[in-house]
Design an enzyme around this catalytic site. Structure first.
Site, PDB file in Angstrom:
ATOM      1  N   TYR A  10       0.822  -1.221   0.000  1.00 44.98           N
ATOM      2  CA  TYR A  10       0.000   0.000   0.000  1.00 44.98           C
ATOM      3  C   TYR A  10       0.856   1.272   0.000  1.00 44.98           C
ATOM      4  CZ  TYR A  10      -3.389   3.384   2.028  1.00 44.98           C
ATOM      5  OH  TYR A  10      -4.179   4.474   2.298  1.00 44.98           O
ATOM      6  N   GLY A  35       2.048  -8.061  -0.947  1.00 50.93           N
ATOM      7  CA  GLY A  35       2.020  -7.127  -2.075  1.00 50.93           C
ATOM      8  C   GLY A  35       1.442  -7.816  -3.310  1.00 50.93           C
ATOM      9  N   PHE A  77       9.764  -0.527   3.757  1.00 54.41           N
ATOM     10  CA  PHE A  77       8.362  -0.685   4.143  1.00 54.41           C
ATOM     11  C   PHE A  77       8.015  -2.125   4.520  1.00 54.41           C
ATOM     12  CE2 PHE A  77       8.294   2.890   1.127  1.00 54.41           C
ATOM     13  CZ  PHE A  77       7.500   3.810   1.768  1.00 54.41           C
ATOM     14  N   ALA A  78       8.730  -3.093   3.913  1.00 54.60           N
ATOM     15  CA  ALA A  78       8.289  -4.491   4.013  1.00 54.60           C
ATOM     16  C   ALA A  78       8.139  -4.922   5.467  1.00 54.60           C
ATOM     17  CB  ALA A  78       9.309  -5.391   3.309  1.00 54.60           C
ATOM     18  N   ASN A  96       9.846 -11.817  11.093  1.00 50.43           N
ATOM     19  CA  ASN A  96       9.787 -11.062   9.834  1.00 50.43           C
ATOM     20  C   ASN A  96      10.277  -9.618  10.007  1.00 50.43           C
ATOM     21  OD1 ASN A  96       8.716 -11.065   6.965  1.00 50.43           O
ATOM     22  ND2 ASN A  96       7.628  -9.313   7.824  1.00 50.43           N
ATOM     23  N   TYR A 145       3.439  -6.038  17.279  1.00 50.57           N
ATOM     24  CA  TYR A 145       3.686  -5.222  16.081  1.00 50.57           C
ATOM     25  C   TYR A 145       4.474  -3.967  16.472  1.00 50.57           C
ATOM     26  CZ  TYR A 145       2.831  -1.778  12.446  1.00 50.57           C
ATOM     27  OH  TYR A 145       2.997  -0.793  11.508  1.00 50.57           O
ATOM     28  N   LYS A 149       8.584  -2.939  15.712  1.00 49.42           N
ATOM     29  CA  LYS A 149       9.022  -1.702  15.060  1.00 49.42           C
ATOM     30  C   LYS A 149       9.945  -0.903  15.981  1.00 49.42           C
ATOM     31  CE  LYS A 149       6.817  -1.771  11.040  1.00 49.42           C
ATOM     32  NZ  LYS A 149       7.363  -1.427   9.733  1.00 49.42           N
ATOM     33  N   ARG A 223      -8.949   8.939  15.728  1.00 48.79           N
ATOM     34  CA  ARG A 223      -7.662   8.658  15.082  1.00 48.79           C
ATOM     35  C   ARG A 223      -7.266   9.841  14.207  1.00 48.79           C
ATOM     36  NH1 ARG A 223      -7.859   5.395  18.267  1.00 48.79           N
ATOM     37  NH2 ARG A 223      -7.619   3.141  18.186  1.00 48.79           N
TER      38      ARG A 223
HETATM   39  N1  UFG Z   1     -12.797   0.192  13.127  1.00 44.26           N
HETATM   40  C1  UFG Z   1     -14.139  -0.155  13.134  1.00 44.26           C
HETATM   41  N2  UFG Z   1     -14.560  -1.080  12.214  1.00 44.26           N
HETATM   42  C2  UFG Z   1     -13.720  -1.649  11.286  1.00 44.26           C
HETATM   43  C3  UFG Z   1     -12.362  -1.279  11.293  1.00 44.26           C
HETATM   44  C4  UFG Z   1     -11.938  -0.362  12.235  1.00 44.26           C
HETATM   45  O1  UFG Z   1     -14.918   0.334  13.948  1.00 44.26           O
HETATM   46  O2  UFG Z   1     -14.188  -2.484  10.480  1.00 44.26           O
HETATM   47  C5  UFG Z   1     -12.318   1.189  14.109  1.00 44.26           C
HETATM   48  C6  UFG Z   1     -11.260   0.615  15.038  1.00 44.26           C
HETATM   49  O3  UFG Z   1     -11.842  -0.047  16.127  1.00 44.26           O
HETATM   50  C7  UFG Z   1     -10.476   1.873  15.398  1.00 44.26           C
HETATM   51  C8  UFG Z   1     -10.577   2.743  14.143  1.00 44.26           C
HETATM   52  O4  UFG Z   1     -11.683   2.231  13.415  1.00 44.26           O
HETATM   53  O5  UFG Z   1     -11.120   2.523  16.446  1.00 44.26           O
HETATM   54  C9  UFG Z   1      -9.332   2.667  13.260  1.00 44.26           C
HETATM   55  O6  UFG Z   1      -9.034   1.306  13.027  1.00 44.26           O
HETATM   56  P1  UFG Z   1      -8.011   0.815  11.895  1.00 44.26           P
HETATM   57  O7  UFG Z   1      -8.005  -0.687  11.949  1.00 44.26           O
HETATM   58  O8  UFG Z   1      -8.332   1.449  10.603  1.00 44.26           O
HETATM   59  O9  UFG Z   1      -6.618   1.401  12.367  1.00 44.26           O
HETATM   60  P2  UFG Z   1      -5.845   1.241  13.771  1.00 44.26           P
HETATM   61  O10 UFG Z   1      -5.992   2.561  14.479  1.00 44.26           O
HETATM   62  O11 UFG Z   1      -6.272   0.049  14.511  1.00 44.26           O
HETATM   63  O12 UFG Z   1      -4.358   0.916  13.311  1.00 44.26           O
HETATM   64  C10 UFG Z   1      -3.625   1.679  12.412  1.00 44.26           C
HETATM   65  C11 UFG Z   1      -2.691   0.748  11.653  1.00 44.26           C
HETATM   66  C12 UFG Z   1      -1.705   0.108  12.585  1.00 44.26           C
HETATM   67  C13 UFG Z   1      -0.983   1.162  13.363  1.00 44.26           C
HETATM   68  C14 UFG Z   1      -1.933   2.110  14.021  1.00 44.26           C
HETATM   69  C15 UFG Z   1      -1.198   3.237  14.654  1.00 44.26           C
HETATM   70  O13 UFG Z   1      -3.429  -0.267  11.015  1.00 44.26           O
HETATM   71  O14 UFG Z   1      -0.780  -0.633  11.834  1.00 44.26           O
HETATM   72  O15 UFG Z   1      -2.871   2.635  13.074  1.00 44.26           O
HETATM   73  O16 UFG Z   1      -2.027   4.242  15.038  1.00 44.26           O
HETATM   74  F1  UFG Z   1      -0.229   0.580  14.316  1.00 44.26           F
END
Ligand code: UFG
Length: 333
Positions: A10, A35, A77-78, A96, A145, A149, A223
């Site tokens: 992505y 990918g 990125f990988a 990984n 995770y 990192k 977020r």
């Molecule tokens: N959410 C939902 N429904 C869904 C998916 C997500 O309600 O189907 C909510 C989650 O509970 C969360 C928000 O939307 O409250 C954002 O969720 P995401 O899964 O989109 O993103 P995250 O905040 O969990 O995680 C992302 C990246 C991670 C990273 C993190 C750092 O995926 O790799 O941001 O902030 F670590």
């Protein structure tokens, strides 16, 4: 030449597209486990991309990339990046994300390449003690995770002291959106992220909102959604910073603004112009209530600033969903 590991994924593919449009030659190294070869084929239409299918866990695979190409810097990125999976299977994540990176860094040192930009994450901070989160915030990850990192960040500090390897660690908040011309975009199988899940929802696949009882203004998680093209620009600035003699450093990449899950959902309904079926579900494990970046450091040292709004990200993600359907059905080759 710039080596991009994970360039078929992505975020890596968006940086690749920007570099190609600037006329730069790039080498993409990707295992294609996550990918997509279709993304590589699309990138090839826009410039000089050399693609190497290889696995960072195999030292000889990555050594081979350095042996046959004149690489002067790396953008790495990988990695695996699913928080929930990392809690269930930390072995997979450390092996990984840490061991794979060690092979990359060791190959860089062997071949005298001393500049790397690394995809780090807000997940290295863990449960925030305050928001917006600046770079001085304690790093205490709460999942494998984030720990994997953070471990790489520490390895990079030691490699600078010992071998003079200069790294810029970019700590992403929530990455969103797609290429503004819909050529490439987010393509995860399965998809777990908020915006694509809302956009993919229909009567047969109801969108699940995880928790509406958080200590936030509307009860849903907040977020910081940073546009993927803005993020790609930050990598360009980070490369320039290293090329101009900049030292090892780390930067938050976010907009500085928070949006709740409900706000994102409403904005998606506005963009789609229709009601999206919704089910409020219990909280998802390990979701902090609020994650918002303080991005002042990236603004002042890298000279970067986010240009695109949440609505831009949703619109481009929506347009990309349509392209993705065509790619999957073989209409775009
Ligand atoms: N959410 C939902 N429904 C869904 C998916 C997500 O309600 O189907 C909510 C989650 O509970 C969360 C928000 O939307 O409250 C954002 O969720 P995401 O899964 O989109 O993103 P995250 O905040 O969990 O995680 C992302 C990246 C991670 C990273 C993190 C750092 O995926 O790799 O941001 O902030 F670590």
């Amino acid at each position: 030449m710039i080596l991009i590991t994970g360039g078929a994924g992505y975020i890596g593919s968006h940086l690749a597209m920007v570099l190609l449009e600037k006329g730069r030659d790039i080498v993409i190294f990707d295992s294609l486990e996550l990918g997509h070869i279709e993304i590589i084929n699309i990138l090839k239409k826009y410039g000089n991309v050399k693609f190497i299918q290889g696995n960072l866990k195999k030292l000889d695979d990555i050594r081979g990339a350095f042996l046959v190409n004149k690489i002067d810097s790396v953008v790495h990125f990988a990695a695996y990046s699913q928080v929930a999976e990392s809690v269930k299977n930390p072995q997979k994540y450390y092996y990984n994300n840490v061991y794979g990176t060690l092979n990359l860094l060791n190959a860089m040192i062997e071949f005298g390449v001393k500049k790397v930009v690394f995809s780090s994450t807000a997940a290295t901070y863990g449960e925030p003690e305050y928001v917006p989160i600046d770079e001085k915030h304690l790093q205490r990850p709460i999942n494998a995770y984030g720990s994997s990192k953070l471990t790489v960040e520490k390895i990079m500090d030691d490699y600078d002291r010992a071998y003079g390897l200069k790294s810029v660690r970019l700590r992403y908040f929530n990455v969103a959106g797609a290429d503004s011309k819909s050529r490439i975009g987010e393509w995860h199988e399965p998809e777990t992220h908020l915006i694509p899940n809302i956009l993919k929802a229909d009567e047969t696949k109801i969108f699940k909102m995880f928790g509406d009882d958080y200590d936030t203004p509307d009860g849903t998680c907040v977020r910081d959604y940073i546009n993927v093209e803005d993020l790609a620009d930050a990598h360009i600035k980070a490369l320039e910073y290293l090329n101009n003699g900049g030292g090892t450093d780390y930067f938050n990449l976010g907009t500085g603004n928070g949006n709740s899950v409900k706000e994102v959902f409403d904005a998606c309904e506005e963009v789609l112009g229709r009601k999206i079926p919704l089910e409020v579900c219990p909280r998802r494990d390990g979701d902090p209530a609020k994650l918002v970046a303080d991005n002042k450091k990236a603004r002042s040292i890298l000279g970067w600033k986010p240009e695109r709004s949440l609505l831009d990200s949703i619109k481009t993600a929506e347009a990309w969903e349509k392209s993705l359907q065509k790619i999957k059905s073989g209409i775009i080759l």
